[in-house]
Motif scaffolding. Structure first.
Motif, PDB file in Angstrom:
ATOM      1  N   VAL A  16       0.832  -1.198   0.000  1.00 58.68           N
ATOM      2  CA  VAL A  16       0.000   0.000   0.000  1.00 58.68           C
ATOM      3  C   VAL A  16       0.872   1.255   0.000  1.00 58.68           C
ATOM      4  CG1 VAL A  16      -1.623   1.360   1.388  1.00 58.68           C
ATOM      5  CG2 VAL A  16      -2.007  -1.090   1.053  1.00 58.68           C
ATOM      6  N   VAL A  19       2.487   1.570  -3.555  1.00 61.22           N
ATOM      7  CA  VAL A  19       1.562   1.870  -4.649  1.00 61.22           C
ATOM      8  C   VAL A  19       0.916   3.236  -4.491  1.00 61.22           C
ATOM      9  CG1 VAL A  19      -0.589   1.172  -5.781  1.00 61.22           C
ATOM     10  CG2 VAL A  19       1.095  -0.566  -5.126  1.00 61.22           C
ATOM     11  N   PHE A  20       0.467   3.564  -3.262  1.00 59.37           N
ATOM     12  CA  PHE A  20      -0.310   4.782  -3.052  1.00 59.37           C
ATOM     13  C   PHE A  20       0.435   5.854  -2.278  1.00 59.37           C
ATOM     14  CE2 PHE A  20      -3.614   1.349  -3.182  1.00 59.37           C
ATOM     15  CZ  PHE A  20      -4.148   1.688  -4.417  1.00 59.37           C
ATOM     16  N   THR A  22       0.829   5.989   0.925  1.00 54.45           N
ATOM     17  CA  THR A  22       0.088   6.299   2.137  1.00 54.45           C
ATOM     18  C   THR A  22       0.097   5.076   3.049  1.00 54.45           C
ATOM     19  OG1 THR A  22      -2.010   7.187   2.984  1.00 54.45           O
ATOM     20  CG2 THR A  22      -2.151   5.551   1.222  1.00 54.45           C
ATOM     21  N   GLU A  46      -5.483   9.026  -0.493  1.00 51.60           N
ATOM     22  CA  GLU A  46      -6.333   8.624  -1.610  1.00 51.60           C
ATOM     23  C   GLU A  46      -5.759   7.388  -2.279  1.00 51.60           C
ATOM     24  OE1 GLU A  46      -9.188   9.817  -2.598  1.00 51.60           O
ATOM     25  OE2 GLU A  46      -9.268  11.396  -1.078  1.00 51.60           O
ATOM     26  N   VAL A  50      -9.749   0.607  -0.393  1.00 48.70           N
ATOM     27  CA  VAL A  50      -9.392  -0.342  -1.439  1.00 48.70           C
ATOM     28  C   VAL A  50      -9.624  -1.755  -0.910  1.00 48.70           C
ATOM     29  CG1 VAL A  50      -7.667   1.166  -2.520  1.00 48.70           C
ATOM     30  CG2 VAL A  50      -6.969  -0.472  -0.740  1.00 48.70           C
ATOM     31  N   LEU A  85      -6.370  -1.832  -9.467  1.00 52.29           N
ATOM     32  CA  LEU A  85      -5.523  -0.661  -9.283  1.00 52.29           C
ATOM     33  C   LEU A  85      -4.043  -1.013  -9.401  1.00 52.29           C
ATOM     34  CD1 LEU A  85      -7.452   0.918  -6.268  1.00 52.29           C
ATOM     35  CD2 LEU A  85      -7.796   1.314  -8.720  1.00 52.29           C
ATOM     36  N   GLU A 112     -10.398  -1.486  -6.717  1.00 56.54           N
ATOM     37  CA  GLU A 112     -11.211  -0.368  -6.246  1.00 56.54           C
ATOM     38  C   GLU A 112     -12.290  -0.891  -5.299  1.00 56.54           C
ATOM     39  OE1 GLU A 112     -14.084   1.648  -8.655  1.00 56.54           O
ATOM     40  OE2 GLU A 112     -14.290  -0.049 -10.029  1.00 56.54           O
TER      41      GLU A 112
END
Length: 321
Positions: A16, A19-20, A22, A46, A50, A85, A112
């Motif tokens: 996580v 990829v994001f 966060t 954001e 998920v 995603l 998503e």
């Protein structure tokens, strides 16, 4: 959504973050689940939510194919499939046990989050109007999937699916494994009229039933979930399976209502794909073959400790209703 579960594997937190960019605020396990190890994640940034899936080997081939199938269906059709995603493999596969192969559980995917609830807990008790809408929409979804399979991505044989870098779709058709699994697909093909729409090999969801849908309170379908057992089968066989899962198994419904729901399902399917007029005469055979194959697949899943745990979870869910 399911019970709170903060025991999120550390590799998932790292994925996580990568990829994001966060962190995970909280995670929950769904009350009912797929073959994959599934987590519903709330993130600090954001996107806010998920879904993370780990593993989820196909019962037909042992390969983790769901991300590739979802990308294919999502890119080529208008069906309500969650966006993939990101997906990949954990660098460290040590989280598997000695009794499980490292390959399936080393694979992860982030999807998503789609709003909606599973209709499975209340499907047989809901109003006839809502149930009719669900069955109608399910027939339409299956017809659209099969129509696309014959026009956009034709298959020349039935079988399981595996990942491959040598095909634009990222998937190839192969013989089901292990060899002990009876290939009912071949048996079905032998009883179908040659060169008819009934014998057309099409992409099948593999586990199409109310529990793998997300819906609104009015019965509008917002997503079709859990494509990990997708494979290629004769179209009529897939229609018969869906009728069992959406209609026949609900014996508490009056027989006349079940008959009407079959008519609705077939009519909506025919709006998008061909269904032979003598299909009802062959449907009982398809359904018997599917029950036999399901028993074999269940026995295959039960061979692993992880599979037995998943079966126990599903049984507890049924008992708790």
């Amino acid at each position: 959504m399911g019970a709170a579960d903060e025991r999120l594997p550390e590799p998932v937190r790292r994925v996580v973050s990568q990829v994001f960019g966060t962190t995970v605020r909280s995670c929950r396990r769904p009350a009912v689940g797929s073959v994959a190890e599934t987590y519903l994640l709330e993130l600090e940034g954001e996107p806010e939510q998920v879904v993370c899936k780990i593993g989820g080997a196909s019962v037909w081939t042992g390969a983790v194919i769901e991300p590739a199938v979802c990308r294919l269906v999502g890119n080529r059709t208008s069906l309500a499939v969650p966006d993939v995603l990101a997906s990949g493999r954990f660098v460290d596969a040590s989280r598997t046990t000695a009794t499980e192969t490292a390959a399936p559980l080393s694979r992860w995917a982030l999807y998503e989050y789609v709003d909606g609830e599973s209709p499975d807990p209340w499907y047989s008790q809901c109003s006839r109007t809502v149930r009719r809408r669900l069955v109608s929409d399910a027939g339409s979804i299956l017809g659209r999937l099969h129509d696309w399979s014959t026009t956009e991505f034709a298959f020349d044989r039935t079988g399981g699916l595996e990942r491959t870098p040598n095909h634009p779709t990222g998937l190839c058709v192969c013989d089901p494994t292990p060899p002990s699994v009876v290939d009912t697909l071949a048996a079905v093909s032998r009883v179908l009229p040659r060169r008819s729409p009934a014998s057309q090999a099409v992409l099948c969801h593999g586990d199409f039933h109310p529990g793998n849908l997300l819906v609104t309170s009015s019965g509008r379908i917002t997503a079709v979930l859990d494509w990990g057992n997708a494979h290629v089968a004769p179209a009529e066989y897939a229609v018969a399976r869906a009728e069992v899962r959406f209609i026949d198994r609900f014996r508490s419904l009056p027989s006349p209502e079940r008959a009407r729901l079959r008519e609705v399902f077939r009519a909506r399917y025919r709006n998008h794909a061909s269904l032979e007029s003598d299909y009802p005469a062959r449907a009982p055979l398809y359904k018997s073959l599917w029950l036999a194959q399901s028993a074999i697949n269940l026995a295959s899943v039960a061979r692993s400790s992880r599979g037995r745990t998943q079966i126990r979870r599903q049984l507890r869910t049924i008992v708790d209703r």
